[in-house]
Design an enzyme around this catalytic site. Structure first.
Site, PDB file in Angstrom:
ATOM      1  CD  GLU A  16      66.948  43.068  45.866  1.00  0.00           C
ATOM      2  OE1 GLU A  16      67.278  43.252  44.676  1.00  0.00           O
ATOM      3  OE2 GLU A  16      67.460  43.688  46.820  1.00  0.00           O
ATOM      4  CB  SER A  74      42.556  39.320  51.446  1.00  0.00           C
ATOM      5  OG  SER A  74      41.860  39.372  50.223  1.00  0.00           O
ATOM      6  NE  ARG A  81      66.831  47.917  43.331  1.00  0.00           N
ATOM      7  CZ  ARG A  81      67.227  47.809  42.056  1.00  0.00           C
ATOM      8  NH1 ARG A  81      66.538  47.095  41.194  1.00  0.00           N
ATOM      9  NH2 ARG A  81      68.326  48.411  41.658  1.00  0.00           N
TER      10      ARG A  81
END
Lengths: 147, 147, 147, 147, 147, 147, 147, 147, 147, 147
Positions: J91, J114, J88
């Protein structure tokens, strides 16, 4: 028109007009390494720089605008480069990657060399046995911090 | 036992004994870059060098023999490295690869920077805004020849 | 127009005009291996060579200019080639790769055969059991040096 | 025990005993190229050859039996080789692959160079500017036939 | 125009004109397997054959010329085919590949079945439980030779 | 112990005992193609078949049990096979894949050749110009249905 | 024009005209699942169906002809889908794939569920805690047969 | 010992003891789909369930503890599955993926079918033309929300 | 015209007109995160939102219609992103992925953080040592349920 | 013994002893996010921290030494993660990656967030419609500089 199109316009104009990257850099007033990367679509120019670049290569206004927008970076068509010159750098990482890691950690502790706060200088190193390519890289060390 | 096993033995011994790569290099009498690459399974030691390395890390005779055989090179487990320190070098090629190509060709013509007749030096560059990693690479230029 | 477009123009003109690579090479004054590689976008011609090539294939001035610029090399569309003729060479490396490595190291020590300072000659080898393809490769041995 | 284990036993014994591939080949009575490929798990020995190889490296009976079974060929751990020596051959295909194709088709018509009915010879080519690796490949041309 | 364009012209004309591959083969005077492969850009036609194909599909002269040039072979867009009909053949190799290998080696020794000196015949095999696809492949056995 | 281990036990025993696949098939009472695939871990034996196979190769009870369990199929270590014999079949799909597709659809309409309700027969085809490998494949045609 | 172009014409016309897939299916007289797959380039329409689809979306005659030709199937741009809705189905196979395998083999023995003699029905399943997507798949079981 | 080891212990014990997944599920008191997925290392059992599973398969205490820890999910060795039964599900996504997407969006709007709040039922569907595999999937629809 | 074309039109117009994403979001009346994702082709606008976006960027009616259709999501050209800014997020998953997993499971049990019922807020966090990027993600926890 | 082995020892001990990451973090005196990442082999502990971790999990001296050495980072077995929880996050990058890029550049100009000078906090966010996972990320902005 997108940034890629601008890169192709610059590359084509450079060949047609016989322009040298070193001369472009001089007119822009920055290093040849950074300016070439910018012309090849990897860096962002400010307004004045973009105007200079536009004049040198005869770019239209839309292209000059695009030079001032942050590009989607990454200049190679494949994960493992096919061009022999560029592959040699990839090979250096393949062979020396863990060596870089060990020596930098021995000297600095856990962290990385920045690829952002970074500069580099490429020059010819005359040598009787055949001239050498000399590249100096300098990147800020960024330590991992505990929190 | 294969060369990979020797590398693991060296890495383990180094941690257990608290040995520094720079000290290994001094005893071998060569640069820390080359010696570390050799200890990590990327270079070939001659008999005397291998014996020295064997003593430092307490290696068995079979391991010392293996240090003198040309290894199958390549030190990274994946095509795109996952370790952040090593990835930054890969990113430099991804972003600056075509820049390297343009500038080296502008200076030297068609050819490559050798990754074989090559040397490198890594050192700390003190800097008020945070120390920097300084790497100097020097590789022989090899021109493509017509025939 | 980019170098790829020039390659396609050459390939098309060659078919239309029924030109042979060996004849192109003769007019350029170099080996057929190097000249064909150049026409297929892998090598850099000098001004005189490019002009000759341009005349043979009827190329416009912009194309002739592009022939004089170092191209991004790599002539195959996939990492593992699908064309049977080219795949056979890939298979030779897959099957004989470690053999090349062992024999060259046994003869020369640690290092590589240059793919830059390299030349090659392909010719027909008549044979009663079916003619053979004969390829001679000659590349400079480049030793890894300690430093 | 599988063929891979036999290869590792041979490689280890060779280092321990300081055996040369050229000497193995002489004892087997075939070229060093084919014999080395066989020892590295790519070719099938007959009973007599396998026995000779077994004696040279001190292999157990099971290993000698395995040397006589056709192996699953392919000697490299990745599709694109990481070892610099082997990579240079891959690069030659990447750069010259379409050139091989054009020249062989110009000479022979549609078909391939066999990688099965194939032989090869690797030797040192002395040269004042640095010795060269010389490889001669000879493979039967196999034409596509209509049917 | 390149060979790919010719393939697309043939495929489009075939649908528009309702031409059958079997009829094209009859007019060309060869098997439907070879002729279809040729029309789909995998084989090289001679002048007479190309002219016939050109007439059937109404191709321009440039396309007829291209049919006589050896193409870059490989007809699938991905390494693992996504089309269910073609995937089933890939699955057969995945499941039966080592079986092919064992049985051919048991019968013939070390070597391969040629994919060049090869022919094939596809026909309908009537069957009460549902008709079957019947494919006969015949390829010359090519033994590895020692040298 | 898993099915893979059973395959390795069978392969090793076969070499040690000099057993032929054709003989195993005769004892099991089925084709050599199906039986070899089963022994190589791709098919499921029933109790009687598994017992026979177990006796032939001297397998322990646990292995005989595993032969009766449906295996995870797929016999090759890489998506594109590296072994030359098996690669030739892959090349046939790469070159002839779209031809298979066109001809089967022309004959049968939309659908596939089953790789499950499938059988195959491999035999030697004597030929003055060199014996040939003859493979007959027969798979049920399965039409796509509308619903 | 190829089948892909036809798919794009259908997708564009559908948006412009505000057509629903369910309505297209009703006019074609088949399930919405099969008809949508056909419109998206995965199934083959017969003449009458193609004419209906052509009228609904205002397609030219050439497009209507292409709808009647078996397409190269496979509707996704990458091996692992990036679209979250489609990825969830891929995830189900990744997580439940071996479960499917075990349960189907336990019930049916060795074989597969056909993806050709297959139908499917997608509907909304009202539910107080949030409506659910309900998909019923039904595919013929195809047993591996011995031979 | 890790969860993978536990899965292998369960798989081996099941074969040795001739246990059925449906019976395991009955004893655990849940569906055979969920319980099988859990035994194959994809789901997390609670203490009571894990104890039951442990008794059925004769697992040691450490294994029973591991059954209660959330595993790293994903049950297949390659991105594109090689096993024919599992591949058919992958093929369904390849062919019908965009159809799923269109129909679910037409019915529900933008969002996905959950693969977490999901259940499934696999059963045999008797059929004169050959029994069918019937799978019902039910997953909560999750809409994308604006914010 | 497809959704990709609409994204390119928006990106180009934004540069030409000097529009800020934050201002677009304000006019649409939603968060800048969701609106930007929508303009970049990842979310679905309703009629009113699409009309507003269309006015801001001067889009034609067809583009405004396309903004209301659910797109095929996924905004990156490669599985491992090459752009340094986006790569850093990928690196966070590579380094911290198992940490996310452990901590979320420790707190919530087996399940996932939804990427659908999800919102996010990006803002500047002033800091003497250099300003920081602050991102707050909030996604519904979705537990795996037994059934 | 290598760092991976240490990670497995910690993971196993944690399950056996029922230790919570939050408690480990409290004893080490740092955030649970950083400490868990360290225990999973991604961060470097100092001597005191390593000793504490060693006591908690009952690690041998060699393991405690390894905790103080910079590890090769990267915690996932595949480039695209298969575990649903971790996927997830992947995604989110796939869908929102270009959105992150646009908004951060709009706010900060060219540069990155960063992933080294970075911290993160994961907590439960109670919510009537189902609790939510709340993650706050804070990374220093690093601008590209001209030179």
């Amino acid at each position: 028109m997108n940034r890629n199109d601008v890169t192709e316009m610059i590359v084509a104009a450079r060949i047609q007009k016989g322009i040298k990257w070193a001369d472009v850099a001089k007119k822009v007033g920055l290093s040849k390494e950074w300016v070439t990367a910018g012309c090849l679509g990897q860096m962002t120019f400010d307004k004045k720089q973009a105007t200079t670049v536009g004049k040198i290569f005869g770019l239209p206004a839309e292209a000059v605008a695009l030079l001032q927008v942050v590009p989607y970076k990454g200049s190679l068509p494949t994960a493992v480069p096919t061009d022999p010159l560029i592959y040699r750098f990839y090979e250096l990482i393949s062979v020396y990657g863990t060596t870089f890691k060990e020596l930098i950690h021995e000297e600095f502790g856990d962290g990385i060399m920045s690829a952002i706060d970074f500069k580099m200088d490429m020059k010819r190193e005359p040598n009787a046995a055949g001239d050498r390519v000399n590249i100096v890289m300098s990147g800020k060390f960024l330590p991992y911090k505990t929190y």
